[in-house]
Design a protein around this motif. Sequence first.
Motif, PDB file in Angstrom:
ATOM      1  N   THR A  23       0.852  -1.186   0.000  1.00  0.00           N
ATOM      2  CA  THR A  23       0.000   0.000   0.000  1.00  0.00           C
ATOM      3  C   THR A  23       0.887   1.234   0.000  1.00  0.00           C
ATOM      4  N   SER A  24       0.634   2.144  -0.935  1.00  0.00           N
ATOM      5  CA  SER A  24       1.407   3.381  -1.034  1.00  0.00           C
ATOM      6  C   SER A  24       0.484   4.581  -0.897  1.00  0.00           C
ATOM      7  N   ARG A  25       0.911   5.572  -0.122  1.00  0.00           N
ATOM      8  CA  ARG A  25       0.181   6.834   0.009  1.00  0.00           C
ATOM      9  C   ARG A  25       1.146   7.972  -0.267  1.00  0.00           C
ATOM     10  N   PHE A  26       0.717   8.929  -1.073  1.00  0.00           N
ATOM     11  CA  PHE A  26       1.560  10.075  -1.412  1.00  0.00           C
ATOM     12  C   PHE A  26       0.774  11.365  -1.283  1.00  0.00           C
ATOM     13  N   GLY A  39       7.246  16.414  -1.155  1.00  0.00           N
ATOM     14  CA  GLY A  39       6.173  15.450  -0.944  1.00  0.00           C
ATOM     15  C   GLY A  39       6.523  14.421   0.111  1.00  0.00           C
ATOM     16  N   VAL A  40       5.489  13.701   0.534  1.00  0.00           N
ATOM     17  CA  VAL A  40       5.632  12.640   1.531  1.00  0.00           C
ATOM     18  C   VAL A  40       5.029  11.360   0.964  1.00  0.00           C
ATOM     19  N   GLU A  41       5.793  10.267   1.039  1.00  0.00           N
ATOM     20  CA  GLU A  41       5.279   8.965   0.608  1.00  0.00           C
ATOM     21  C   GLU A  41       5.455   7.957   1.741  1.00  0.00           C
ATOM     22  N   ILE A  42       4.421   7.156   1.969  1.00  0.00           N
ATOM     23  CA  ILE A  42       4.483   6.077   2.942  1.00  0.00           C
ATOM     24  C   ILE A  42       4.124   4.782   2.229  1.00  0.00           C
ATOM     25  N   ARG A  43       5.030   3.803   2.295  1.00  0.00           N
ATOM     26  CA  ARG A  43       4.793   2.505   1.681  1.00  0.00           C
ATOM     27  C   ARG A  43       4.730   1.445   2.773  1.00  0.00           C
ATOM     28  N   GLU A  44       3.699   0.645   2.753  1.00  0.00           N
ATOM     29  CA  GLU A  44       3.547  -0.432   3.728  1.00  0.00           C
ATOM     30  C   GLU A  44       3.413  -1.756   2.995  1.00  0.00           C
ATOM     31  N   SER A  45       4.174  -2.748   3.460  1.00  0.00           N
ATOM     32  CA  SER A  45       4.106  -4.090   2.881  1.00  0.00           C
ATOM     33  C   SER A  45       3.743  -5.066   3.986  1.00  0.00           C
ATOM     34  N   GLU A  46       2.634  -5.760   3.814  1.00  0.00           N
ATOM     35  CA  GLU A  46       2.174  -6.762   4.779  1.00  0.00           C
ATOM     36  C   GLU A  46       2.345  -8.136   4.145  1.00  0.00           C
ATOM     37  N   PHE A  47       3.070  -9.024   4.837  1.00  0.00           N
ATOM     38  CA  PHE A  47       3.417 -10.326   4.272  1.00  0.00           C
ATOM     39  C   PHE A  47       2.531 -11.437   4.836  1.00  0.00           C
ATOM     40  N   VAL A  48       2.309 -12.472   4.020  1.00  0.00           N
ATOM     41  CA  VAL A  48       1.572 -13.647   4.494  1.00  0.00           C
ATOM     42  C   VAL A  48       2.532 -14.514   5.291  1.00  0.00           C
ATOM     43  N   ALA A  49       2.009 -15.474   6.032  1.00  0.00           N
ATOM     44  CA  ALA A  49       2.827 -16.344   6.871  1.00  0.00           C
ATOM     45  C   ALA A  49       3.861 -17.102   6.043  1.00  0.00           C
ATOM     46  N   GLY A  50       5.033 -17.319   6.652  1.00  0.00           N
ATOM     47  CA  GLY A  50       6.069 -18.098   5.992  1.00  0.00           C
ATOM     48  C   GLY A  50       7.070 -17.288   5.201  1.00  0.00           C
ATOM     49  N   GLN A  51       6.944 -15.950   5.208  1.00  0.00           N
ATOM     50  CA  GLN A  51       7.844 -15.108   4.433  1.00  0.00           C
ATOM     51  C   GLN A  51       9.022 -14.576   5.260  1.00  0.00           C
ATOM     52  N   PHE A  53       9.041 -12.066   7.201  1.00  0.00           N
ATOM     53  CA  PHE A  53       8.698 -10.711   7.616  1.00  0.00           C
ATOM     54  C   PHE A  53       7.211 -10.621   7.954  1.00  0.00           C
ATOM     55  N   GLU A  54       6.897  -9.785   8.947  1.00  0.00           N
ATOM     56  CA  GLU A  54       5.497  -9.431   9.180  1.00  0.00           C
ATOM     57  C   GLU A  54       5.148  -8.215   8.335  1.00  0.00           C
ATOM     58  N   SER A  55       6.010  -7.198   8.407  1.00  0.00           N
ATOM     59  CA  SER A  55       5.733  -5.980   7.646  1.00  0.00           C
ATOM     60  C   SER A  55       7.006  -5.172   7.434  1.00  0.00           C
ATOM     61  N   ILE A  56       6.972  -4.343   6.404  1.00  0.00           N
ATOM     62  CA  ILE A  56       8.029  -3.359   6.133  1.00  0.00           C
ATOM     63  C   ILE A  56       7.330  -2.028   5.845  1.00  0.00           C
ATOM     64  N   ILE A  57       7.723  -1.007   6.557  1.00  0.00           N
ATOM     65  CA  ILE A  57       7.141   0.327   6.375  1.00  0.00           C
ATOM     66  C   ILE A  57       8.253   1.294   6.002  1.00  0.00           C
ATOM     67  N   GLU A  77      12.904   3.490   7.411  1.00  0.00           N
ATOM     68  CA  GLU A  77      12.475   2.144   7.035  1.00  0.00           C
ATOM     69  C   GLU A  77      12.433   1.272   8.289  1.00  0.00           C
ATOM     70  N   LEU A  78      11.311   0.615   8.522  1.00  0.00           N
ATOM     71  CA  LEU A  78      11.151  -0.270   9.676  1.00  0.00           C
ATOM     72  C   LEU A  78      10.757  -1.657   9.180  1.00  0.00           C
ATOM     73  N   LYS A  79      11.566  -2.668   9.558  1.00  0.00           N
ATOM     74  CA  LYS A  79      11.290  -4.055   9.189  1.00  0.00           C
ATOM     75  C   LYS A  79      10.966  -4.842  10.455  1.00  0.00           C
ATOM     76  N   LEU A  80       9.802  -5.478  10.478  1.00  0.00           N
ATOM     77  CA  LEU A  80       9.398  -6.333  11.593  1.00  0.00           C
ATOM     78  C   LEU A  80       9.388  -7.771  11.107  1.00  0.00           C
ATOM     79  N   LYS A  81      10.106  -8.651  11.813  1.00  0.00           N
ATOM     80  CA  LYS A  81      10.202 -10.047  11.404  1.00  0.00           C
ATOM     81  C   LYS A  81       9.305 -10.931  12.268  1.00  0.00           C
ATOM     82  N   THR A  82       8.975 -12.090  11.731  1.00  0.00           N
ATOM     83  CA  THR A  82       8.060 -12.992  12.426  1.00  0.00           C
ATOM     84  C   THR A  82       8.671 -13.587  13.688  1.00  0.00           C
ATOM     85  N   ASP A  83      10.009 -13.587  13.805  1.00  0.00           N
ATOM     86  CA  ASP A  83      10.644 -14.148  14.999  1.00  0.00           C
ATOM     87  C   ASP A  83      10.813 -13.111  16.109  1.00  0.00           C
ATOM     88  N   GLY A  84      10.229 -11.923  15.915  1.00  0.00           N
ATOM     89  CA  GLY A  84      10.307 -10.881  16.926  1.00  0.00           C
ATOM     90  C   GLY A  84      11.440  -9.894  16.716  1.00  0.00           C
TER      91      GLY A  84
END
Length: 198
Positions: A23-26, A39-51, A53-57, A77-84
């Motif tokens: 999802t991108s917002r500008f 300008g300001v852009e925010i990109r969010e990536s939400e991953f399905v299980a097994g990847q 990563f949980e999300s990257i913003i 840039e913030l990366k959240l992984k499934t292992d915490g």
Amino acid sequence: VNGVLQGKTTWKMTDYYSNVVHTSRFEGGIVDGVRYGQGVEIRESEFVAGQGFESIIVRYEGGWSNNEFSGVGRREELKLKTDGAFEKLTESGQFSDNMLNGKGIAQRAIERADGTVIAERSDGVFENRQFIGFGALEYSSERDGEIYHSISEFEGHIRLGGTGTIEFTDGDRFSGSVAARGQPQHGNCTLVAKKYDG
């Protein structure tokens, strides 16, 4: 104008794939349908299980030219992984080609699943997001009470080396010449545990 965006605008776009939703917002300036000016852009990536990563913003605020980061800006840039584990990168300074290029500062914070904590700060000149010298590099890591800390200064390109200090948990300390990523080369080493200085 004639179906082409002009002026200041706000948009949101979502792309769906089999393993991730982007999802991108500008919000900012548009000229002939492409992003220009501020300008300001925010990109969010939400991953399905097994990847892994949980999300990257990713958030960028600053100058734009022809749909790319250009001019003075700040990127987070913030990366959240499934292992915490997580990783946060903040870049500020001169951008071109969507990357930090020129004078800038980059700060990275990492916390791994095994408890290792890493912090890195680069202040100098960058080429395609890579620190190339003409400034300082500070690095520290901690795991199970063991601490490693180094500060390196580079008057020129990092491939020419620089000077720095490295400190360890037990009080051991190195000062002298360092290689590109702050690795010790030649200098003085104080070994507290072994009562050696030289």
